[in-house]
Scaffold this active site. Structure first.
Site: not given
Ligand code: IMP
Ligand code: MG
Length: 180
Positions: A43, A103, A152
């Site tokens: 990402g 996120d 998203f």
């Molecule tokens: P977390 O562990 O829930 O904080 O997620 C982080 C990862 O989820 C990020 O590095 C993204 O790859 C993915 N992610 C979270 N939200 C989105 C979104 O809205 N679009 C695309 N990828 C997302």
């Molecule tokens: Mg990611």
């Protein structure tokens, strides 16, 4: 690809401007310090490459690969998988972890814990986007370009089913594209 996109949240010009402001902040905060930037793949790849090219001194770069979603899903797995661990010695380094979005915070809290074990001088977190409403872990970004609502989004490195990363802006994906 453009037909799949709903609202554009941040244009190419807005992102460019915000990344420049952030790079200037980093240039001040890390001046005369040994800095290792660790990008979280996939990402962060677009954000990381734009950001590092605006830092006016020598930095070390490494990456970690993390996997949060499986296939065409918008809900994270129970457990984030770290696929490639960093080999760099960060003992005498200030570390900046760079990711596309904070996120739930599961991914970055796991990575921060893991890198902390390598005893860096300091460790901070830098993200393009902060989706605060979904946070499950006690982690906040030290540097962030934009805060977003619980939607998203894709583009500028962010994907859905590994697509849309190459869009130069950040946009909400149309609802019907995400329905399995
Ligand atoms: P977390 O562990 O829930 O904080 O997620 C982080 C990862 O989820 C990020 O590095 C993204 O790859 C993915 N992610 C979270 N939200 C989105 C979104 O809205 N679009 C695309 N990828 C997302
Ligand atoms: Mg990611």
């Amino acid at each position: 690809m453009k037909n799949d996109i709903g609202e554009v949240l941040f244009s190419e010009a807005e992102i460019k401007n915000s990344v420049s402001v952030l790079a200037q902040k980093l240039a001040v905060d890390y001046k005369h310090k040994n800095l290792t930037i660790i990008g979280v793949l996939n990402g962060s790849l677009v954000f990381l490459s734009d950001l590092i090219r605006q830092i006016p001194f020598s930095v070390k770069i490494d990456t970690i690969k993390a996997s949060t979603y499986v296939g065409a899903s918008t809900s994270p797995n129970a457990e984030t998988e770290i696929i490639h661990n960093t080999n760099l010695n960060v003992k005498d380094e200030h570390v900046l972890i760079v990711d596309d979005i904070l996120d739930t915070g599961r991914t970055l809290s796991k990575i921060v814990r893991m890198v902390t074990k390598h005893s860096p001088i300091s460790i901070k977190v830098c993200v393009l986007l902060d989706k605060m409403a979904r946070r499950e872990r006690g982690i906040e970004p030290d540097y962030c370009c934009f805060e977003i609502e619980d939607k998203f989004v894709v583009g500028y490195g962010l994907d859905f089913d590994n697509r849309y990363r190459n869009l130069p802006y950040v946009a909400v994906l149309r609802d019907d594209i995400m329905i399995p």
